[in-house]
Design a protein around this motif. Structure first.
Motif, mmCIF file in Angstrom:
data_model
loop_
_atom_site.group_PDB
_atom_site.id
_atom_site.type_symbol
_atom_site.label_atom_id
_atom_site.label_comp_id
_atom_site.label_asym_id
_atom_site.label_seq_id
_atom_site.Cartn_x
_atom_site.Cartn_y
_atom_site.Cartn_z
ATOM 1 N N VAL A 56 0.832 -1.199 0.000
ATOM 2 C CA VAL A 56 0.000 0.000 0.000
ATOM 3 C C VAL A 56 0.873 1.259 0.000
ATOM 4 O O VAL A 56 0.587 2.232 -0.719
ATOM 5 C CB VAL A 56 -0.952 0.007 1.207
ATOM 6 C CG1 VAL A 56 -1.702 1.338 1.299
ATOM 7 C CG2 VAL A 56 -1.944 -1.143 1.113
ATOM 8 N N TYR A 60 0.760 4.066 -3.071
ATOM 9 C CA TYR A 60 0.412 5.477 -2.908
ATOM 10 C C TYR A 60 1.604 6.386 -3.185
ATOM 11 O O TYR A 60 1.415 7.564 -3.540
ATOM 12 C CB TYR A 60 -0.167 5.714 -1.518
ATOM 13 C CG TYR A 60 -1.652 5.450 -1.491
ATOM 14 C CD1 TYR A 60 -2.566 6.465 -1.754
ATOM 15 C CD2 TYR A 60 -2.151 4.169 -1.265
ATOM 16 C CE1 TYR A 60 -3.926 6.224 -1.779
ATOM 17 C CE2 TYR A 60 -3.515 3.911 -1.282
ATOM 18 C CZ TYR A 60 -4.393 4.947 -1.542
ATOM 19 O OH TYR A 60 -5.742 4.701 -1.577
ATOM 20 N N ILE A 69 -3.930 13.242 -4.766
ATOM 21 C CA ILE A 69 -4.979 12.439 -4.134
ATOM 22 C C ILE A 69 -6.177 13.310 -3.775
ATOM 23 O O ILE A 69 -7.328 12.932 -3.998
ATOM 24 C CB ILE A 69 -4.423 11.734 -2.883
ATOM 25 C CG1 ILE A 69 -3.363 10.708 -3.289
ATOM 26 C CG2 ILE A 69 -5.541 11.063 -2.105
ATOM 27 C CD1 ILE A 69 -2.735 9.982 -2.120
ATOM 28 N N ARG A 95 0.000 -4.923 -2.263
ATOM 29 C CA ARG A 95 -1.110 -4.265 -1.552
ATOM 30 C C ARG A 95 -2.305 -5.192 -1.378
ATOM 31 O O ARG A 95 -3.132 -4.994 -0.480
ATOM 32 C CB ARG A 95 -1.537 -2.995 -2.296
ATOM 33 C CG ARG A 95 -2.266 -3.228 -3.603
ATOM 34 C CD ARG A 95 -2.530 -1.920 -4.326
ATOM 35 N NE ARG A 95 -3.371 -2.080 -5.514
ATOM 36 C CZ ARG A 95 -2.914 -2.406 -6.710
ATOM 37 N NH1 ARG A 95 -1.611 -2.604 -6.885
ATOM 38 N NH2 ARG A 95 -3.737 -2.530 -7.739
ATOM 39 N N THR A 98 -3.703 -6.918 1.910
ATOM 40 C CA THR A 98 -4.701 -6.336 2.822
ATOM 41 C C THR A 98 -5.976 -7.171 2.859
ATOM 42 O O THR A 98 -6.722 -7.142 3.839
ATOM 43 C CB THR A 98 -5.061 -4.903 2.383
ATOM 44 O OG1 THR A 98 -5.552 -4.930 1.022
ATOM 45 C CG2 THR A 98 -3.842 -3.993 2.441
ATOM 46 N N PHE A 124 -7.597 0.016 7.922
ATOM 47 C CA PHE A 124 -7.272 1.239 7.177
ATOM 48 C C PHE A 124 -6.550 0.910 5.873
ATOM 49 O O PHE A 124 -6.843 1.487 4.820
ATOM 50 C CB PHE A 124 -6.408 2.165 8.037
ATOM 51 C CG PHE A 124 -5.747 3.270 7.259
ATOM 52 C CD1 PHE A 124 -6.472 4.389 6.866
ATOM 53 C CD2 PHE A 124 -4.406 3.203 6.917
ATOM 54 C CE1 PHE A 124 -5.875 5.411 6.129
ATOM 55 C CE2 PHE A 124 -3.798 4.215 6.190
ATOM 56 C CZ PHE A 124 -4.534 5.320 5.801
ATOM 57 N N LEU A 125 -5.606 -0.027 5.927
ATOM 58 C CA LEU A 125 -4.890 -0.423 4.719
ATOM 59 C C LEU A 125 -5.841 -1.037 3.696
ATOM 60 O O LEU A 125 -5.699 -0.809 2.490
ATOM 61 C CB LEU A 125 -3.783 -1.425 5.068
ATOM 62 C CG LEU A 125 -2.590 -0.894 5.862
ATOM 63 C CD1 LEU A 125 -1.609 -2.026 6.151
ATOM 64 C CD2 LEU A 125 -1.890 0.241 5.116
ATOM 65 N N ALA A 128 -7.762 1.775 2.094
ATOM 66 C CA ALA A 128 -6.858 2.494 1.188
ATOM 67 C C ALA A 128 -6.649 1.706 -0.101
ATOM 68 O O ALA A 128 -6.612 2.285 -1.197
ATOM 69 C CB ALA A 128 -5.518 2.742 1.878
ATOM 70 N N ASN A 129 -6.520 0.396 0.010
ATOM 71 C CA ASN A 129 -6.370 -0.427 -1.184
ATOM 72 C C ASN A 129 -7.663 -0.475 -1.985
ATOM 73 O O ASN A 129 -7.636 -0.509 -3.217
ATOM 74 C CB ASN A 129 -5.956 -1.852 -0.790
ATOM 75 C CG ASN A 129 -5.741 -2.750 -1.989
ATOM 76 O OD1 ASN A 129 -5.150 -2.357 -2.984
ATOM 77 N ND2 ASN A 129 -6.253 -3.961 -1.905
ATOM 78 N N MET A 131 -9.713 1.850 -2.462
ATOM 79 C CA MET A 131 -9.812 3.059 -3.261
ATOM 80 C C MET A 131 -9.058 2.907 -4.574
ATOM 81 O O MET A 131 -9.363 3.577 -5.558
ATOM 82 C CB MET A 131 -9.266 4.253 -2.473
ATOM 83 C CG MET A 131 -10.107 4.604 -1.258
ATOM 84 S SD MET A 131 -9.429 5.988 -0.313
ATOM 85 C CE MET A 131 -9.587 7.301 -1.523
#
Length: 378
Positions: A56, A60, A69, A95, A98, A124-125, A128-129, A131
């Motif tokens: 991740v 990013y 972003i 990533r 996750t 959270f990871l 984020a992935n 997205m």
């Protein structure tokens, strides 16, 4: 409908045969006990969490190097995240760990062997992935967690153990719908706004409708055309074997580019909007590899069923990886995930982390080498 019914019956039967074989090759009780131990579970989780964090973080880093972003989120152009990443396998592929890390962290936190902070970080990871990879990562992680809960050893249950209550299920569904609505809005908001839809919830409902309807339409249209003889693509005994290979091993010229899909991809047997790219595993296999492609694809299902059943014979955290295969089965009407790099990566990640987490942790009576030998034999 005849051809489609035969196809799905074959898929179910072959996958079930493999699953029963996987369940029948039970590892030794000692191996099962050790993969259920708290020490193993913690080591296994932190190995996967480390891989997920690297993946991740790198993804990013690449995204921020190519786009803003904040601008992407505020202008509903979240697809720029995916476009900023390379198409080939690499560090960014990590990533997808996750998908395992988040559900395992929730299970271990509820088991009171993991600190809340680690659980929140893993979740959270995953968000984020999601997205970057849209709904697939989120939905697959949910299936992984369901499988973990389904294989928790019966002997750990006590009379006062609380069962899942209806309000908990309703709350979970509401949270999932909210997350999917937000992800769809970030990625496709402009598309739906141009089409006259401004409500994010309505956007998600339309997206869900297309998600279900297009594969059904394409598969029925292609099946009808094949049975009528207007779409004839036999394929080759040798060349069509690529249908059963991992996608990263298949030459690009042997598979249609997803961005160029159109009615001509299926010999004009069905019409659909060109922005839809995951239309039907049944139709895509035939369009790419012909009837022989169907044959080689069906051979994957007993193998996948075996892996599914085999993972279920270990402790819950390892058995959770069976959820990856379960999700592939659930999506077989839409897309062939068994050959996708994400599936191959998660299966290999499970095996590697399982081996590393077991090393040196259980000397006991049999010793480290005896335990490794039993793992290999089982």
């Amino acid at each position: 409908m005849t051809l489609l019914v035969v196809w799905y019956i074959a898929v179910v039967v072959l996958a079930t045969i493999g699953w029963r074989l996987g369940l029948g090759t039970t590892p030794t009780p000692e191996v099962v006990e050790r993969t259920t131990s708290t020490k193993f579970e913690r080591r296994y989780f932190f190995l996967i969490l480390a891989v997920a964090t690297i993946g991740v973080g790198y993804a990013y880093y690449r995204i921020t190097s190519a786009t803003s972003i904040v601008d992407a989120l505020t202008t509903q152009t979240g697809n720029a995240f995916t476009e900023a990443l390379p198409d080939s396998a690499g560090i960014a592929t990590l990533r997808y760990a996750t998908i395992l890390a988040a559900p395992i962290s929730i299970y271990l936190w509820r088991k009171k062997v993991l600190h809340l902070g680690f659980m929140l970080f893993a979740v959270f990871l995953l968000v984020a992935n999601s997205m970057v990879a849209s709904r697939l990562s989120l939905l697959m992680a949910v299936v992984v967690y369901v499988v973990i809960q389904a294989v928790v050893p019966r002997q750990t249950e006590s009379p006062d153990r609380k069962s899942v209550r209806p309000w908990q299920i309703i709350t979970a569904i509401a949270i999932m719908f909210t997350l999917l609505t937000a992800l769809n809005y970030v990625r496709n908001g402009n598309y739906y706004r141009d089409a006259g839809v401004s409500n994010p919830i309505a956007m998600n409902l339309y997206q869900s409708g297309a998600y279900l309807a297009v594969p059904a339409q394409v598969s029925m249209g292609v099946s009808d055309a094949v049975m009528r003889g207007t779409f004839d693509r036999p394929g080759g005994v040798v060349t069509s074997a690529a249908a059963a290979l991992p996608t990263f091993l298949v030459p690009a010229h042997e598979v249609r580019a997803k961005e160029s899909l159109g009615a001509d991809s299926y010999e004009f047997s069905v019409s659909f909007a060109p922005n839809f790219t995951t239309n039907s595993a049944f139709a895509d296999m035939y369009a790419d590899f012909g009837a022989w492609g169907w044959f080689y694809t069906l051979l994957l299902f007993p193998l996948a069923g075996y892996v599914f059943g085999r993972f279920q014979t270990y402790g819950p955290v390892v058995a959770g990886s069976a959820g990856v295969i379960a999700y592939c089965f659930a999506e077989v009407w839409r897309i062939q995930l068994l050959t996708q790099g994400i599936t191959v990566f998660l299966v290999l990640l499970t095996l590697v982390c399982m081996f590393v987490a077991a090393r040196g942790q259980f000397p006991g009576k049999t010793g480290e080498h005896d335990f490794e030998r039993k793992c290999e034999v089982s």
